[in-house]
Design a protein around this motif. Structure first.
Motif, PDB file in Angstrom:
ATOM      1  N   LEU A 218     -12.885  11.946 -15.123  1.00  0.00           N
ATOM      2  CA  LEU A 218     -14.070  11.224 -14.663  1.00  0.00           C
ATOM      3  C   LEU A 218     -15.293  11.530 -15.525  1.00  0.00           C
ATOM      4  O   LEU A 218     -16.207  10.710 -15.624  1.00  0.00           O
ATOM      5  N   ALA A 219     -15.309  12.712 -16.148  1.00  0.00           N
ATOM      6  CA  ALA A 219     -16.439  13.065 -17.006  1.00  0.00           C
ATOM      7  C   ALA A 219     -16.493  12.203 -18.260  1.00  0.00           C
ATOM      8  O   ALA A 219     -17.541  12.104 -18.892  1.00  0.00           O
ATOM      9  N   TYR A 220     -15.362  11.580 -18.629  1.00  0.00           N
ATOM     10  CA  TYR A 220     -15.326  10.744 -19.829  1.00  0.00           C
ATOM     11  C   TYR A 220     -15.397   9.257 -19.511  1.00  0.00           C
ATOM     12  O   TYR A 220     -15.189   8.428 -20.407  1.00  0.00           O
ATOM     13  N   VAL A 221     -15.658   8.908 -18.260  1.00  0.00           N
ATOM     14  CA  VAL A 221     -15.787   7.496 -17.909  1.00  0.00           C
ATOM     15  C   VAL A 221     -16.989   6.850 -18.594  1.00  0.00           C
ATOM     16  O   VAL A 221     -16.877   5.755 -19.144  1.00  0.00           O
ATOM     17  N   PRO A 222     -18.174   7.467 -18.616  1.00  0.00           N
ATOM     18  CA  PRO A 222     -19.298   6.839 -19.336  1.00  0.00           C
ATOM     19  C   PRO A 222     -18.993   6.702 -20.828  1.00  0.00           C
ATOM     20  O   PRO A 222     -18.366   7.568 -21.439  1.00  0.00           O
ATOM     21  N   THR A 223     -19.425   5.593 -21.390  1.00  0.00           N
ATOM     22  CA  THR A 223     -19.174   5.340 -22.812  1.00  0.00           C
ATOM     23  C   THR A 223     -19.844   6.391 -23.686  1.00  0.00           C
ATOM     24  O   THR A 223     -19.305   6.792 -24.723  1.00  0.00           O
ATOM     25  N   SER A 224     -21.013   6.864 -23.275  1.00  0.00           N
ATOM     26  CA  SER A 224     -21.725   7.856 -24.075  1.00  0.00           C
ATOM     27  C   SER A 224     -20.966   9.176 -24.170  1.00  0.00           C
ATOM     28  O   SER A 224     -21.125   9.917 -25.133  1.00  0.00           O
TER      29      SER A 224
ATOM     30  N   PHE B 183       0.831  -1.204   0.000  1.00  0.00           N
ATOM     31  CA  PHE B 183       0.000   0.000   0.000  1.00  0.00           C
ATOM     32  C   PHE B 183       0.867   1.255   0.000  1.00  0.00           C
ATOM     33  O   PHE B 183       0.552   2.249  -0.681  1.00  0.00           O
ATOM     34  N   VAL B 184       1.969   1.230   0.769  1.00  0.00           N
ATOM     35  CA  VAL B 184       2.863   2.394   0.813  1.00  0.00           C
ATOM     36  C   VAL B 184       3.515   2.615  -0.559  1.00  0.00           C
ATOM     37  O   VAL B 184       3.622   3.756  -1.036  1.00  0.00           O
ATOM     38  N   ILE B 185       3.940   1.530  -1.209  1.00  0.00           N
ATOM     39  CA  ILE B 185       4.550   1.663  -2.538  1.00  0.00           C
ATOM     40  C   ILE B 185       3.540   2.231  -3.526  1.00  0.00           C
ATOM     41  O   ILE B 185       3.858   3.129  -4.328  1.00  0.00           O
ATOM     42  N   TRP B 186       2.318   1.683  -3.476  1.00  0.00           N
ATOM     43  CA  TRP B 186       1.273   2.190  -4.385  1.00  0.00           C
ATOM     44  C   TRP B 186       0.954   3.654  -4.089  1.00  0.00           C
ATOM     45  O   TRP B 186       0.787   4.466  -5.001  1.00  0.00           O
ATOM     46  N   GLY B 187       0.897   4.022  -2.791  1.00  0.00           N
ATOM     47  CA  GLY B 187       0.586   5.394  -2.429  1.00  0.00           C
ATOM     48  C   GLY B 187       1.672   6.361  -2.869  1.00  0.00           C
ATOM     49  O   GLY B 187       1.380   7.438  -3.404  1.00  0.00           O
ATOM     50  N   LEU B 188       2.936   5.996  -2.673  1.00  0.00           N
ATOM     51  CA  LEU B 188       4.032   6.874  -3.096  1.00  0.00           C
ATOM     52  C   LEU B 188       4.057   7.035  -4.612  1.00  0.00           C
ATOM     53  O   LEU B 188       4.312   8.137  -5.123  1.00  0.00           O
ATOM     54  N   ALA B 189       3.815   5.930  -5.326  1.00  0.00           N
ATOM     55  CA  ALA B 189       3.796   6.020  -6.790  1.00  0.00           C
ATOM     56  C   ALA B 189       2.659   6.929  -7.259  1.00  0.00           C
ATOM     57  O   ALA B 189       2.830   7.720  -8.208  1.00  0.00           O
ATOM     58  N   SER B 190       1.495   6.847  -6.605  1.00  0.00           N
ATOM     59  CA  SER B 190       0.370   7.710  -6.974  1.00  0.00           C
ATOM     60  C   SER B 190       0.674   9.169  -6.682  1.00  0.00           C
ATOM     61  O   SER B 190       0.343  10.054  -7.477  1.00  0.00           O
ATOM     62  N   ILE B 191       1.320   9.431  -5.546  1.00  0.00           N
ATOM     63  CA  ILE B 191       1.654  10.812  -5.197  1.00  0.00           C
ATOM     64  C   ILE B 191       2.637  11.401  -6.203  1.00  0.00           C
ATOM     65  O   ILE B 191       2.487  12.541  -6.653  1.00  0.00           O
ATOM     66  N   VAL B 192       3.642  10.610  -6.576  1.00  0.00           N
ATOM     67  CA  VAL B 192       4.635  11.102  -7.530  1.00  0.00           C
ATOM     68  C   VAL B 192       3.991  11.351  -8.892  1.00  0.00           C
ATOM     69  O   VAL B 192       4.283  12.357  -9.557  1.00  0.00           O
ATOM     70  N   TYR B 193       3.113  10.419  -9.313  1.00  0.00           N
ATOM     71  CA  TYR B 193       2.511  10.575 -10.647  1.00  0.00           C
ATOM     72  C   TYR B 193       1.546  11.768 -10.686  1.00  0.00           C
ATOM     73  O   TYR B 193       1.664  12.642 -11.551  1.00  0.00           O
TER      74      TYR B 193
ATOM     75  N   MET C   6      -5.106  17.810 -11.202  1.00  0.00           N
ATOM     76  CA  MET C   6      -6.174  18.725 -11.584  1.00  0.00           C
ATOM     77  C   MET C   6      -6.998  18.184 -12.752  1.00  0.00           C
ATOM     78  O   MET C   6      -8.108  18.666 -12.993  1.00  0.00           O
ATOM     79  N   SER C   7      -6.471  17.214 -13.482  1.00  0.00           N
ATOM     80  CA  SER C   7      -7.193  16.661 -14.626  1.00  0.00           C
ATOM     81  C   SER C   7      -8.023  15.436 -14.270  1.00  0.00           C
ATOM     82  O   SER C   7      -8.661  14.859 -15.149  1.00  0.00           O
ATOM     83  N   VAL C   8      -8.017  15.042 -12.989  1.00  0.00           N
ATOM     84  CA  VAL C   8      -8.772  13.851 -12.592  1.00  0.00           C
ATOM     85  C   VAL C   8     -10.274  14.077 -12.755  1.00  0.00           C
ATOM     86  O   VAL C   8     -10.999  13.219 -13.263  1.00  0.00           O
ATOM     87  N   LEU C   9     -10.769  15.246 -12.335  1.00  0.00           N
ATOM     88  CA  LEU C   9     -12.203  15.524 -12.445  1.00  0.00           C
ATOM     89  C   LEU C   9     -12.645  15.536 -13.913  1.00  0.00           C
ATOM     90  O   LEU C   9     -13.721  15.029 -14.256  1.00  0.00           O
ATOM     91  N   ALA C  10     -11.810  16.115 -14.782  1.00  0.00           N
ATOM     92  CA  ALA C  10     -12.151  16.105 -16.200  1.00  0.00           C
ATOM     93  C   ALA C  10     -12.116  14.690 -16.767  1.00  0.00           C
ATOM     94  O   ALA C  10     -12.908  14.340 -17.649  1.00  0.00           O
TER      95      ALA C  10
END
Length: 318
Positions: free
Chosen positions: A98-104, A69-79, A92-96
């Protein structure tokens, strides 16, 4: 006097978190400057990861799971703490995203019978008038010009200095209520006028000799299939986008005065109509295919009207 070097000025939009600082080590090695928002993100992410591994159910999950979990967390923070080309955090682009997750949301239909609202929301253009006036979705208006400049690798030093001085003084007169966007594309050579001249010659031909008709058809094929299809050249466009019609009019007057007053920055500027504007925009949304000049395009360039018996050169040969 022209400067010997130029730099991109800092944006007026930046905040306190956008200021960059350089972290140096004891050995004198200096890391790449990092904005404060990136440092705060790294610090907050590490503290949040430490709290989750000590104060939540993860603390009782076993050493192996905690290590993963620590390795995954550090990798996520760095990315997600990395910077994009526009100096923004990837987080900052995560919310944008998520708007494209639906196939439509990832499919836009462009059939003639489809609702054009989805495609218009991507392009940002509501419509284009006959004279080429562009109406944007945010209420602004724009106009596209085909421009020709004076820059060249073969310039003398005094000419280069004169151009730089002229460009510097020009941008000092530009109003901030209008955006100036230069678009450079590589497109097939424009052969409208050549095809129009060939069509006028065909209409003026009094003796319909088969050899002469075949010669004109051969010239037509060379223009449309080789010169206008395989040979490309650089074209530069200028898009003026004003916040209002009055802002666009003032920008047009500034551009017109620059073209008429001096040829150092812009030699020529031709206003594009709706058909030419759509052709320019088609490069971005459709790509460049071999350019096929239709008789309609030839006639729009000044050719004489074709008769019903001979609508174009190819049909004349038939």
């Amino acid at each position: 006097m022209a400067k010997t070097s130029y730099k991109v000025p800092a944006s007026l939009n930046r905040s306190f978190l956008d200021y960059e600082i350089t972290l140096s080590t004891k050995g004198g090695w200096a890391a790449r400057p990092s904005p404060l928002k990136q440092l705060f993100f790294f610090g907050g992410g590490v503290l949040a990861l430490l709290w989750m591994t000590t104060q939540t159910f993860i603390a009782s999950s076993g050493p192996a799971f905690i290590a993963l979990f620590v390795i995954w967390g550090l990798a996520s923070i760095v990315y997600f703490g990395g910077m994009t080309k526009t100096k923004e955090l990837r987080a900052m682009s995560v919310l944008a995203l998520l708007a494209y997750v639906p196939t439509s949301a990832r499919n836009v239909f462009t059939r003639r019978s489809s609702n054009p609202s989805d495609f218009a929301s991507i392009v940002g253009i509501d419509g284009i008038d006959e004279d080429g006036r562009i109406h944007f979705a945010d209420g602004g208006q724009g106009q596209v010009y085909l421009v020709v400049g004076s820059a060249s690798y073969l310039l003398f030093d005094e000419d280069r200095v004169s151009i730089l001085d002229r460009v510097d003084s020009f941008w000092r007169t530009v109003d901030t209520t209008c955006e100036w966007a230069f678009v450079t594309t590589t497109e097939p050579q424009r052969i409208y006028h050549q095809v129009a001249s060939l069509e006028r010659r065909n209409q003026a031909l009094q003796i319909r000799d088969p050899d002469l008709i075949e010669l004109q058809n051969e010239q037509y094929d060379i223009l449309t299939q080789h010169v206008g299809g395989k040979f490309t050249s650089i074209h530069q466009y200028l898009l003026l986008k004003g916040k209002s019609e009055d802002a666009l009019r003032r920008a047009h007057m500034v551009l017109q005065a620059e073209v008429e007053g001096s040829a150092l920055m812009i030699k020529e500027a031709a206003v594009l109509d709706r058909e030419e504007t759509e052709s320019m925009l088609r490069v971005f949304y459709q790509g460049i295919d071999e350019e096929q000049v239709t008789p309609r395009e030839a006639l729009s360039a000044g050719a004489a009207p074709a008769t019903p018996e001979e609508p174009d050169l190819r049909q004349t040969a038939a």
